[in-house]
Design a protein around this motif. Structure first.
Motif, short mmCIF file in Angstrom:
data_model
loop_
_atom_site.label_atom_id
_atom_site.label_comp_id
_atom_site.label_asym_id
_atom_site.label_seq_id
_atom_site.Cartn_x
_atom_site.Cartn_y
_atom_site.Cartn_z
N VAL A 49 -1.73 -2.23 -5.50
CA VAL A 49 -0.53 -1.78 -6.20
C VAL A 49 -0.95 -1.04 -7.47
N ILE A 50 -2.01 -1.52 -8.10
CA ILE A 50 -2.55 -0.85 -9.28
C ILE A 50 -3.52 0.27 -8.87
N ASN A 51 -4.39 -0.04 -7.93
CA ASN A 51 -5.45 0.92 -7.58
C ASN A 51 -4.91 2.20 -6.93
N ALA A 52 -3.83 2.11 -6.14
CA ALA A 52 -3.28 3.30 -5.50
C ALA A 52 -2.82 4.31 -6.56
N VAL A 212 -13.56 7.14 -8.28
CA VAL A 212 -12.66 6.09 -8.74
C VAL A 212 -12.54 4.98 -7.69
N TYR A 213 -12.59 5.34 -6.40
CA TYR A 213 -12.56 4.31 -5.35
C TYR A 213 -13.77 3.39 -5.48
N GLY A 214 -14.93 3.96 -5.73
CA GLY A 214 -16.12 3.14 -5.92
C GLY A 214 -15.99 2.22 -7.13
N VAL A 215 -15.39 2.75 -8.20
CA VAL A 215 -15.23 1.96 -9.42
C VAL A 215 -14.25 0.80 -9.20
N VAL A 216 -13.08 1.09 -8.62
CA VAL A 216 -12.09 0.02 -8.45
C VAL A 216 -12.54 -0.99 -7.39
N SER A 217 -13.44 -0.59 -6.49
CA SER A 217 -13.96 -1.53 -5.48
C SER A 217 -14.82 -2.61 -6.12
N LEU A 218 -15.32 -2.34 -7.34
CA LEU A 218 -16.14 -3.33 -8.03
C LEU A 218 -15.36 -4.60 -8.35
N VAL A 228 -19.30 0.16 -2.23
CA VAL A 228 -19.44 0.76 -3.57
C VAL A 228 -20.50 1.86 -3.55
N LEU A 229 -21.68 1.56 -2.99
CA LEU A 229 -22.76 2.55 -2.99
C LEU A 229 -22.38 3.79 -2.18
N GLY A 230 -21.70 3.57 -1.04
CA GLY A 230 -21.29 4.70 -0.22
C GLY A 230 -20.32 5.61 -0.95
N ALA A 231 -19.33 4.99 -1.63
CA ALA A 231 -18.35 5.79 -2.37
C ALA A 231 -19.00 6.55 -3.51
N MET A 232 -19.91 5.89 -4.24
CA MET A 232 -20.57 6.55 -5.35
C MET A 232 -21.47 7.70 -4.87
N ALA A 233 -22.19 7.46 -3.78
CA ALA A 233 -23.06 8.52 -3.24
C ALA A 233 -22.23 9.71 -2.78
N LEU A 234 -21.12 9.45 -2.10
CA LEU A 234 -20.24 10.53 -1.67
C LEU A 234 -19.69 11.31 -2.86
N ALA A 235 -19.33 10.58 -3.92
CA ALA A 235 -18.81 11.23 -5.13
C ALA A 235 -19.85 12.16 -5.74
N GLN A 401 -9.14 8.90 -18.28
CA GLN A 401 -8.85 8.00 -17.16
C GLN A 401 -10.13 7.47 -16.52
N ILE A 402 -11.12 8.34 -16.31
CA ILE A 402 -12.39 7.90 -15.72
C ILE A 402 -13.09 6.92 -16.66
N GLY A 403 -13.09 7.22 -17.95
CA GLY A 403 -13.70 6.31 -18.91
C GLY A 403 -13.06 4.94 -18.88
N GLY A 404 -11.72 4.90 -18.83
CA GLY A 404 -11.04 3.62 -18.78
C GLY A 404 -11.35 2.84 -17.52
N ALA A 405 -11.35 3.52 -16.38
CA ALA A 405 -11.60 2.83 -15.10
C ALA A 405 -13.02 2.29 -15.03
N VAL A 406 -14.00 3.13 -15.41
CA VAL A 406 -15.39 2.69 -15.36
C VAL A 406 -15.64 1.58 -16.37
N GLY A 407 -15.14 1.75 -17.59
CA GLY A 407 -15.36 0.76 -18.63
C GLY A 407 -14.78 -0.60 -18.27
N LEU A 408 -13.55 -0.59 -17.75
CA LEU A 408 -12.92 -1.86 -17.40
C LEU A 408 -13.69 -2.56 -16.29
#
Length: 472
Positions: A49-52, A212-218, A228-235, A401-408
């Motif tokens: 609900v949040i991640n979408a 962002v998918y890789g980040v929220v998957s954490l 996580v690794l697959g999403a980050m590598a694709l990014a 937005q990216i900073g907030g997602a990664v930092g959190l």
């Protein structure tokens, strides 16, 4: 209508949209248990609900900002309003988890169009100088207040009405903003009218969504998981391909020349670092007040009011200082105050009351953030050709937005690991949770201090004014 009155209404409409977009990032948190009970979400589905919203919002910001430049800032702003309002109505009426998640994704898309378009409208309405600084100050303040007010607004709506009203409340706000926009906002666009770089749009949007998918998957998967690794590598692959495509394109989505402006590049790094710490503050303080101090959701929301007021006060002070001393001095001063606030938070104990342990450092952090936001927006837009207003606005919002997602994600993982290790060693849960929180705050202080160092490289006013504007 007199010019002053028209521009004041333009500012009101832009700020109203920004407040609504940021509010919807945080207002949902309080309503999650009610949504789970009403629609039958499982734990993983509830997180989406949040991640979408986060995924669509972060992924489409650059495209939304550039679309505003190419197709008209007022037109794209109205499209964003329409998407956001329709998705809010559907979300409030949803009777199935899949429909609610789809509505949240469309809300995020609408927000990704609205936020950079609203800032671009202000940039093209107000000339550089004191009036633009004041406008940016109010716009930044509304973003800060929207983030802080989410818990309070959500608690009131869920407690007095139902969870559905956290969505329904957006509809009249959208209608009011649309009427104001049609009445007072003048259409502007990039007069050179280059075509949309479709390849670049697909690559950067896909790359940001994967990141962002890789980040929220954490939140549910370890760092070394294939997900996580697959999403980050694709990014990484997609974003490298995007940069290559921009170098070769005759009409790039993001002209790389814009990053040669030191004010733009340094300002984006500063906001990336500061928001990585700022977003985590709301999260950790909210958990501490409810889990350790035992406050209910509504009381915890009310306890954020001093921080909300501090953001507004800091933003207004910043907008008055900017024409006199320039963005670099305000960024350094505001960033230093924010870092000091996080360092103060690092000494929080589980036995301190809200007034003794949270009020002071909370005001220091948010007052500093209020100083920083208008200054970083001013720095990022200094010397930029008007045809790139939406793009630069999208860059700033994307960095935020990216900073907030990664930092959190990083800080919450760090805090949770430290808490778990202490609990396993026999430490009482409130003490262990507080220790995890203070460790995250100590790291946040270091990150914001690094942002202050970067801010020292923001050009002084005379040099920023001498830069050649970046053009398409």
């Amino acid at each position: 209508m007199r010019t002053e009155g028209r521009t004041g209404l333009v500012l009101f409409a832009s700020c109203l949209a920004q407040f609504m977009v940021v509010l919807d990032v945080s207002i949902v948190n309080v309503a999650l248990p009610s949504m789970r009970d009403a629609l039958g979400f499982d734990a993983e589905g509830l997180a989406w609900v949040i991640n979408a919203y986060t995924l669509a919002f972060a992924g489409f910001l650059l495209l939304g900002g550039r679309a505003a430049d190419l197709f008209g800032r007022r037109r794209v702003f109205l499209v964003g309003l329409g998407l956001f309002g329709l998705a809010s109505l559907i979300g409030g009426m949803a009777n199935h988890p899949a429909l609610l998640l789809a509505a949240r994704a469309v809300q995020g898309l609408g927000g990704a169009v609205l936020s950079p378009a609203s800032l671009a409208i202000l940039q093209t309405t107000y000339p550089e100088g004191a009036s633009r600084s004041r406008a940016f100050g109010w716009w930044a303040a509304m973003g800060g207040v929207g983030g802080a007010a989410g818990g309070l607004a959500g608690g009131l709506l869920v407690g007095l009405l139902s969870w559905r009203w956290i969505f329904f409340v957006n509809v009249p706000v959208v209608v009011l903003t649309a009427v104001l926009t049609l009445a007072v906002v003048r259409e502007t666009r990039d007069e050179s009218r280059p075509g949309l770089d479709v390849t670049g749009a697909v690559l950067v949007t896909s790359g940001l969504v994967a990141l962002v998918y890789g980040v929220v998957s954490l939140e549910s998967e370890p760092w070394v998981s294939p997900q996580v690794l697959g999403a980050m590598a694709l990014a990484v692959v997609l974003l490298i391909a995007f940069v290559v495509s921009q170098r070769r394109s005759s009409h790039p989505l993001v002209p790389l020349s814009v990053f040669r402006l030191r004010s733009v590049s340094t300002a984006n790094v500063v906001i990336l670092l500061i928001t990585s710490a700022m977003f985590s503050m709301w999260f950790f303080v909210s958990l501490h007040m409810q889990d350790v101090l035992g406050l209910d959701a509504l009381t915890a929301g009310l306890a954020f009011l001093p921080q909300s007021f501090s953001v507004v006060i800091g933003s207004q002070i910043s907008s008055r200082l900017l024409p006199r001393v320039g963005p670099r001095a305000v960024l350094v001063g505001g960033g230093t105050l924010t870092a000091a606030g996080f360092a103060w938070f690092a000494f929080l104990t589980p036995t301190e009351s809200w007034a003794a342990g949270i009020l002071g450092p909370g005001i220091a952090v948010t007052l500093g953030i209020g100083l920083v936001f208008p200054a970083v927006t001013t720095a990022a837009t200094t010397g930029v050709d008007g045809g790139l207003a939406g793009l630069v606005s999208g860059l700033v919002t994307t960095s935020r937005q990216i900073g907030g997602a990664v930092g959190l994600s990083v800080l919450s993982t760090l805090a949770a690991a430290h808490t778990a290790s202490l609990v396993a060693a026999g430490t009482a849960a409130p003490v262990a949770q507080t220790a995890g929180t203070t460790r995250a705050f100590a790291v946040s202080a270091v990150v914001v201090a690094a942002a202050v160092v970067v801010a020292l490289f923001v050009p002084a006013p005379s040099r920023a004014a001498d830069q050649e504007p970046a053009r398409v």
